[in-house]
Design an enzyme around this catalytic site. Structure first.
Site, short mmCIF file in Angstrom:
data_model
loop_
_atom_site.label_atom_id
_atom_site.label_comp_id
_atom_site.label_asym_id
_atom_site.label_seq_id
_atom_site.Cartn_x
_atom_site.Cartn_y
_atom_site.Cartn_z
N HIS A 84 59.40 -1.04 24.18
CA HIS A 84 60.80 -0.63 24.13
C HIS A 84 60.88 0.87 23.93
O HIS A 84 60.19 1.42 23.08
CB HIS A 84 61.52 -1.35 22.98
CG HIS A 84 62.98 -1.03 22.91
ND1 HIS A 84 63.93 -1.73 23.63
CD2 HIS A 84 63.65 -0.06 22.25
CE1 HIS A 84 65.12 -1.22 23.40
NE2 HIS A 84 64.98 -0.19 22.56
N ASP A 163 74.18 -8.89 18.85
CA ASP A 163 73.95 -7.46 19.15
C ASP A 163 74.87 -7.00 20.26
O ASP A 163 75.39 -5.89 20.22
CB ASP A 163 72.49 -7.20 19.51
CG ASP A 163 72.29 -5.73 19.87
OD1 ASP A 163 72.52 -4.89 18.98
OD2 ASP A 163 71.96 -5.41 21.03
N SER A 185 69.54 -3.59 15.73
CA SER A 185 69.92 -3.80 17.12
C SER A 185 68.66 -3.92 18.00
O SER A 185 68.50 -4.87 18.76
CB SER A 185 70.80 -2.63 17.58
OG SER A 185 70.94 -2.60 18.97
N LYS A 189 66.49 -7.73 19.31
CA LYS A 189 66.25 -8.03 20.73
C LYS A 189 64.75 -8.26 20.96
O LYS A 189 64.35 -9.14 21.71
CB LYS A 189 66.74 -6.88 21.62
CG LYS A 189 68.27 -6.89 21.73
CD LYS A 189 68.77 -5.80 22.66
CE LYS A 189 68.72 -4.44 22.04
NZ LYS A 189 69.93 -3.66 22.03
#
Ligand code: URA
Length: 430
Positions: A84, A163, A185, A189
């Protein structure tokens, strides 16, 4: 328990219990009769000013992760990996890291996002490849990951609905840049997406949400700690985002640059960040030291195995890594008005110039111009002579060139002295 009491406690800077946090997220996610947006907005602002303890942040992350479906990647054992980025300009590393790690035995089964503000998104980039399907069925997604080691799609199903709602609210209540809210947040995920090994690319600088090193380090450490509490292997690489990564900004332009790197092009900053992220993932999923993992990553990239893997991946998903990508009808070169060193390049403004050309959305329903964006010819630290080309703007809509040129030119600062070179890899948190 009620929401007013929860807001009151946070307003006074008191610590909330896990039960209170679960009650709030459950109520906020419920469609009808749940916690209304105005109360949740008040809560976000109280968190913005009073923060949250690590225990509260972990509870919020887990409650949000469990607010919808959870992807089960257990079938891949400890080989599943995810990556990410906190958002950058010209950041096409997923397109390079995925094939490298898959070529080294990892399973890169991942859902990616679209562009946000001035930052690009992997799904938009992949949609610029003719035929590439970002919407596979669950069965297709898993079968492809099993067969090829790589499967990359857009967000589907009902992952982290809390989220989705909360992010939209933060966006319009000036509460995005709160570390506990960003941590929960992003990590909710990642936890819901199921991978056993997670690497985070925490961007720092003018093109990032975290503008300074101290807040980037705090964010990285907190996300790593929470991932570990949730049983995941974690690493975060803090990387410079004061200058766009690589030279290309914009969807098809970035895919072309990423494929060029996989075919052996030497774009030093892009190669270095991609290899650093790959090494962390390979070390975790193969259980080897980072030094050995780095060697494996370099071999896969420079020996061609990663490019072969990218071809297999694109073909499996309906695209073709060797096909022509979209070309813009209008290309305008921007030339330097004076000689000197480029002392600063505001990466956020460069991202905005690319959006202005059509590479990003200004409203939710805008259609992306896949060929649009810009290609830098010079970057921070380079000496330029008056009249030399600084960058080429690409667009399918000629009227957009003037505004984009203005934004691009406002992003640059010049000096007579060569500026000090900044570190690209600022730190690693494990
Ligand atoms: N990216 C996210 O997904 N969430 C944030 O809060 C900030 C960046």
């Amino acid at each position: 328990m009620d929401m007013l009491g929860i807001i009151r406690k946070k307003k006074r800077g008191e610590e909330l219990s896990r039960e209170e946090i679960e009650y709030m997220i459950c109520g906020f996610t419920r469609e009808e009769g749940g916690i209304p947006d105005y109360q949740m907005s008040a809560f976000c602002m109280a968190v913005y000013f009073n923060g949250m303890s690590d225990t509260e942040t972990a509870a919020l992350t887990e409650a949000m992760a469990h607010s919808g479906d959870m992807l089960d990647l257990a079938r891949f054992g400890t080989r599943s990996v995810d990556k990410h980025s906190t958002g950058g300009v010209g950041d096409k590393t997923s397109l390079i890291v995925g094939p490298i790690v898959a070529a080294c035995g990892g399973v890169f089964a991942k859902m990616s996002g679209r562009g946000l503000g001035h930052t690009g998104g992997t799904v938009d980039k992949l949609e610029s490849v003719a035929g590439y399907r970002t919407g596979l069925t669950g069965e297709e997604f898993f079968a492809q990951a099993e067969r090829t080691g790589i499967s990359l799609i857009g967000q589907t199903g009902n992952l982290t609905p809390a989220d989705k709602k909360l992010y939209a609210l933060r966006d319009v209540t000036e509460t995005v840049d709160s570390i506990p809210l960003i941590v929960s947040s992003i990590m909710s995920k990642k936890i819901a997406a199921g991978a056993h090994n997670i690497v985070l690319d925490v961007k720092c600088g003018s093109g990032a949400f975290m503008k300074d090193e101290e807040s980037a380090r705090t964010l990285a450490q907190k996300m790593v700690d929470i991932g570990k509490v949730c049983g995941r292997n974690m690493a975060a690489v803090i990387t410079d985002m004061d200058v766009p990564l690589g030279f290309a900004v914009g969807n098809a332009l970035e895919v072309r640059e990423a494929l060029d790197v996989l075919r052996g092009a030497n774009i030093p900053d892009l190669c270095e960040v991609s290899l650093a992220l790959s090494a962390e993932l390979i070390a975790m999923c193969r259980g080897v030291a980072v030094k050995e993992a780095r060697y494996m990553a370099e071999n896969a990239l420079f020996g061609g195995a990663a490019y072969e893997k990218a071809k297999e991946w694109f073909t499996a998903q309906g695209g073709d890594a060797e096909a022509e990508l979209a070309h813009a009808e209008f290309v305008r070169e921007i030339r330097a008005g004076k000689s000197g060193y480029i002392s600063h390049m505001d990466a956020e403004k460069i991202g905005r110039a690319a959006c202005e050309l059509g590479a990003g959305r200004k409203t939710k329903n805008d259609k992306i111009d896949f060929a649009a964006g810009l290609v830098l010819r010079k970057k921070t630290g380079d000496f330029v002579r008056e009249g030399e080309v600084l960058c080429a703007l690409h667009t399918s809509c000629e009227e957009k060139l003037a505004a984009a040129e203005k934004i691009f030119c406002s992003a640059l600062e010049f000096s007579a002295e060569k500026p000090r070179k900044k570190k690209l890899i600022i730190g690693i948190v494990r």
